[in-house]
Design a protein around this motif. Structure first.
Motif, short mmCIF file in Angstrom:
data_model
loop_
_atom_site.label_atom_id
_atom_site.label_comp_id
_atom_site.label_asym_id
_atom_site.label_seq_id
_atom_site.Cartn_x
_atom_site.Cartn_y
_atom_site.Cartn_z
N MET A 1 7.61 4.41 -6.82
CA MET A 1 7.24 3.05 -6.52
C MET A 1 6.18 3.19 -5.19
N ARG A 2 5.17 2.55 -5.05
CA ARG A 2 4.35 2.31 -3.96
C ARG A 2 5.26 1.61 -2.65
N HIS A 3 5.04 2.24 -1.59
CA HIS A 3 5.60 1.47 -0.58
C HIS A 3 4.70 1.04 0.59
N TYR A 4 5.04 -0.06 1.19
CA TYR A 4 3.99 -0.85 2.07
C TYR A 4 5.06 -0.99 3.38
N GLU A 5 4.31 -0.77 4.53
CA GLU A 5 4.91 -0.85 5.90
C GLU A 5 5.05 -2.16 6.07
N LEU A 6 6.21 -2.47 6.89
CA LEU A 6 6.40 -3.93 7.42
C LEU A 6 5.33 -4.79 8.12
N ASP A 7 4.60 -3.91 8.80
CA ASP A 7 3.30 -4.39 9.57
C ASP A 7 1.94 -4.39 8.98
N ASP A 8 2.02 -4.05 7.61
CA ASP A 8 0.87 -4.22 6.65
C ASP A 8 0.50 -5.72 6.62
N ALA A 9 -0.35 -6.06 7.29
CA ALA A 9 -0.54 -7.44 7.20
C ALA A 9 -1.71 -8.02 6.01
N ASP A 10 -1.66 -6.93 5.17
CA ASP A 10 -2.91 -7.44 4.02
C ASP A 10 -2.07 -7.40 2.81
N VAL A 11 -0.73 -7.69 2.81
CA VAL A 11 -0.19 -7.54 1.42
C VAL A 11 0.26 -9.20 0.91
N ALA A 12 0.50 -9.33 -0.19
CA ALA A 12 0.68 -10.64 -0.78
C ALA A 12 2.39 -10.52 -0.87
N VAL A 13 2.93 -11.20 -0.29
CA VAL A 13 4.27 -11.45 -0.18
C VAL A 13 4.82 -12.40 -1.25
N VAL A 14 5.42 -11.94 -2.42
CA VAL A 14 6.32 -12.96 -3.45
C VAL A 14 7.59 -13.00 -3.35
N VAL A 15 8.41 -14.06 -3.13
CA VAL A 15 9.68 -14.37 -2.94
C VAL A 15 10.32 -14.67 -4.06
N GLY A 16 10.96 -13.66 -4.86
CA GLY A 16 11.69 -14.15 -5.95
C GLY A 16 11.10 -13.34 -7.15
N SER A 17 11.98 -12.87 -8.09
CA SER A 17 11.60 -11.98 -9.41
C SER A 17 11.79 -12.56 -10.68
N GLY A 18 11.85 -13.91 -10.40
CA GLY A 18 12.08 -14.49 -11.90
C GLY A 18 10.69 -14.81 -12.55
N PRO A 19 10.64 -15.53 -13.79
CA PRO A 19 9.34 -15.98 -14.45
C PRO A 19 8.31 -16.19 -13.79
N GLY A 20 8.45 -16.86 -12.47
CA GLY A 20 7.19 -17.34 -11.82
C GLY A 20 6.90 -16.29 -10.94
N GLY A 21 7.62 -15.76 -10.43
CA GLY A 21 7.15 -14.85 -9.21
C GLY A 21 6.74 -13.34 -10.06
N ALA A 22 7.33 -12.95 -10.94
CA ALA A 22 6.90 -12.00 -11.71
C ALA A 22 5.79 -12.13 -12.08
N SER A 23 5.44 -13.05 -12.81
CA SER A 23 4.12 -13.32 -13.53
C SER A 23 2.92 -13.16 -12.74
N LEU A 24 3.22 -14.09 -11.44
CA LEU A 24 2.53 -14.12 -10.41
C LEU A 24 1.98 -12.70 -9.93
N ALA A 25 3.07 -11.88 -9.58
CA ALA A 25 2.95 -10.60 -8.83
C ALA A 25 2.32 -9.82 -9.88
N LEU A 26 2.32 -9.67 -11.17
CA LEU A 26 1.77 -8.71 -12.09
C LEU A 26 0.19 -9.22 -11.91
N ARG A 27 -0.04 -10.14 -11.92
CA ARG A 27 -1.45 -10.97 -12.29
C ARG A 27 -1.98 -10.36 -10.92
N LEU A 28 -1.40 -10.45 -9.70
CA LEU A 28 -2.37 -10.09 -8.54
C LEU A 28 -2.42 -8.58 -8.19
N ALA A 29 -1.14 -8.01 -8.76
CA ALA A 29 -1.35 -6.46 -8.86
C ALA A 29 -2.35 -5.84 -9.55
#
Lengths: 522, 176
Positions: free
Chosen positions: A1-29
């Motif tokens: 799995m990809r790893h991002y650094e804590l100070d990588d300021a260009d990531v989208a952070v999604v809080v929560g892996s339920g239906p709402g967060g996971a659907s959004l995360a997959l869309r964005l990725a």
């Protein structure tokens, strides 16, 4: 799995892996954004799910300190458990059963459709239902919902046979075994159901759609996504310009970390999402992020529910097969002649003996109780799922007394039934009793609400920042790169089970975020 | 959860009083003492986690024993009456909830009451009767190919069909 650094300021952070967060995360990725997902709970492989109600409850449930207050029965029956949420990768979808009705058009316009109702904070959604329709279809495809686009209907289990025959005999017409988000046949790399009857225990067989077996592995496969389980978000940070620039979280060792972010989406369900926004209060947002209008945490909805049990001369064996593969839609209409606004669905529900004895009469005991327990093999049940009205005083707040395991203020959930909710519940109870009696029930009885799987409305969507917490895209009013991506945004709750609509809104939001990103706005 | 006997966490006299109360709380004549004894032992272990709960259980059991004489020999009616008189008290609330929780999580109880538990290893019920209900006709499983009324009353034909049996049943319920 990809790893991002804590100070990588260009990531989208999604809080929560339920239906709402996971659907959004997959869309964005998939659109090429880099995504870090923080999930408070653990990763649990489906093969480690346990087909035992008590063990699975302890394994999968959110059991941090919470408190229920108000006139609803839960404050008396289950005061430490106002809601039943998941606490593992996949979120509350691990516990859900899978019915996926869509909202009706008028349910997006309840203030216009129902009129002014005293005590209720009804409002029209600021979005056009027609715009959501393609996202509904896409969500049904993503979940592999039965009865749609040529996918076969779920076959009738024993509970449904009682339920549907009862519905037919009282004159209902719109009964079916779905739409239901569990595979009847193999679909999307997952097998068809073996009707083993443990949907709410995660589903070992992976026939039930959850983000754990769909969106999360797909997101990992994009190589644009990092999942961090056991990472409990505690604060969203803002930069000097008032934009979200990171999320602080506690890792599995309790160490405070901070992931920098280009944008943040919160999908913690309608209790944890407002809690996180409240905990993130800062200069310029003294009462929490998105709370300038004092709507954050308010208008909490959980559906008007209850259960009716029927016992029959002959055996039912409700534990066999899919736990909720049956729905009657006739009463989901808005028909004020019944004495209340809005509508409700009737749905089959099956419970194993531990759940049955916990919920069929909370606090019950004695010979009358045990007589019904001995009738368990001859029992069928139906769950009521109706629209409850939003009320500003029904709200999630931070406790002054209770703290969670991390020492943070626990959420308190206050809920008073609205007279409309009471009238609807009474009507629904009576209709299920009629259905069960029509197919020979010797005894029927009513049970109160169980801890809520449906939690909605605490970051309500509004066009005008004065009327809610997020805009029509789910963007927090006043913080241009902070989004809410779960049922918290529901302006009103509709009668439908909410997961399909949560996913549709997330997919739509994902497209808006991608567009904004391409325009250089995020 | 398990059929192994946990180590006793309360004195024998307390345990036998709790057993007598458990059998009155959830009286199943067909269930032997074993599951009730296991539920009491698990309750005692739960109470042992806190000195307050331990004291609550010890005091409540002593009060019941004093009121009932030999609780094991007291009639079901006498034990039920004592419980009813103490419903709402902390001792009752704790004992009732814990006995309900543990008794109905006992595998022997499941077997006696007809709940088979996990089915996955047996292939679920796909080929073992998930759809067997011989006493009612086969219902439709597809959605009806006609529009759902979304606003206002049901259509005239559906409404008249719906009203009659519903009213009859509702009447029966009111008078029951």
């Amino acid at each position: 799995m990809r790893h991002y650094e804590l100070d990588d300021a260009d990531v989208a952070v999604v809080v929560g892996s339920g239906p709402g967060g996971a659907s959004l995360a997959l869309r964005l990725a998939r659109a090429g954004l880099d995504v870090v997902m923080l999930e408070s709970g653990r990763w649990i492989d489906p093969e480690d799910f346990v087909d035992d109600e008590r063990i699975a409850f302890a394994q999968l449930s959110w059991l941090e300190a919470r408190r229920a207050t108000g006139s609803w029965t839960l404050a008396h029956d289950f005061p430490a458990l106002p809601a039943w949420n998941g606490h593992a990768v996949g979120g509350t979808a691990l516990l859900w059963t899978g019915l996926t009705p869509r909202f009706k058009d008028h349910e997006f316009r309840t203030r216009s459709s129902y009129g002014e109702i005293a005590g209720a904070s009804l409002a029209d959604w600021p979005i056009d239902p027609a715009e959501l329709a393609p996202y509904y279809a896409e969500s049904e495809r993503a979940m592999g919902v039965s009865h749609r686009e040529g996918r076969p209907p779920m076959p009738a289990n024993t509970s449904y046979r009682v339920f549907a025959n009862g519905a037919e005999r009282v004159g209902y017409r719109h009964y079916a075994t779905g739409p239901y988000a569990t595979n009847v046949e193999p679909y999307d790399g997952r097998p068809g159901t073996i009707q083993d009857g443990f949907n709410s225990q995660g589903d070992r067989h992976r026939s039930k759609w959850t983000p754990l077996v769909s969106e999360i592995p797909k997101a990992i496969a994009t190589d644009r996504f990092e999942l961090r389980p056991e990472s409990h978000a505690v604060r969203i940070t803002l930069d000097a310009a008032g934009r979200a620039d990171g999320v602080e979280y506690l890792d599995r060792d309790g160490v405070l970390r901070r992931q920098r972010a280009a944008l943040v989406a919160v999908a913690g369900n309608a209790i944890e999402t407002p809690r996180l926004l409240l905990l993130s209060a800062t200069a310029g947002h003294e009462h929490g992020l998105g709370n300038a209008s004092d709507h954050l945490g308010r208008h909490y909805m959980r559906h008007t529910t209850g259960v009716v049990y029927g016992q029959f001369p002959d055996e039912v064996h409700m534990y066999r097969g899919e736990n909720m593969a049956g729905i009657v839609a006739d009463e989901s209409r808005h028909d004020p002649e019944r004495g209340f606004a809005g509508g409700y669905y009737l749905e089959t529900i099956s419970q194993g003996l531990p759940s049955f004895t916990t919920f069929m009469e909370p606090g019950g005991w004695g010979a009358d109780f045990t007589a019904r327990v001995e009738g368990y093999p001859r029992t069928a049940a139906s769950w009521i799922c109706g629209e409850d009205l939003p009320q500003p005083g029904n709200r999630v707040t931070l406790s002054d007394e209770l703290v969670d395991r991390w020492g943070l203020p626990a959420p308190e959930v206050h809920y008073d039934d609205h007279p409309n909710d009471v009238a609807m519940r009474e009507h629904a109870y009576g209709r299920v009793e009629a259905m069960f009696r029509a197919v020979g029930a010797e005894r029927v009885w009513r049970a109160p609400a169980m801890p809520s799987g449906h939690n909605l409305g605490t970051a309500r969507m509004s066009a005008d920042p004065a009327d809610g917490v997020v805009d029509p895209e789910g963007r927090v009013h006043g913080v241009p790169n902070l989004f809410v991506s779960d049922g918290s945004v529901f302006t009103t709750g509709a009668a439908a089970n909410p997961t399909l609509t949560i996913m549709a809104l997330s997919l739509r939001q994902g497209d808006r975020i991608v567009d904004a990103r391409r325009r250089g706005e995020l | 959860m398990t059929e192994d006997q946990p180590a006793p966490a309360v004195p024998d006299a307390t345990a036998s009083t709790l057993l007598a109360l458990a059998r009155a709380l959830y009286p199943h004549p067909g269930i032997p003492d074993g599951p009730y004894e296991r539920a009491v032992a698990l309750l005692a272990a739960d109470a042992a986690a806190s000195s307050e709960l331990s004291a609550l259980v010890a005091a409540g059991a002593a009060e019941a024993a004093a009121a009932l004489g030999d609780p094991g020999a007291a009639s079901l009616e006498a034990r039920t009456a004592w419980l009813a008189a103490h419903e709402g008290e902390a001792f009752f609330a704790f004992v009732r909830e814990r006995i309900c929780f543990h008794l109905y999580d006992d595998r022997e109880v499941w077997q006696l009451l007809g709940y088979p538990g996990p089915s996955y290893a047996l292939g679920g019920y796909l080929h073992r009767g998930f759809d067997e209900l011989p006493w009612l006709p086969d219902p439709r499983v597809e959605e009806l190919d006609e529009p759902l009324v979304e606003l206002g009353p049901l259509g005239a034909s559906a409404a008249s069909e719906a009203a009659a049996p519903a009213a009859a049943s509702a009447g029966a319920e009111v008078t029951a």
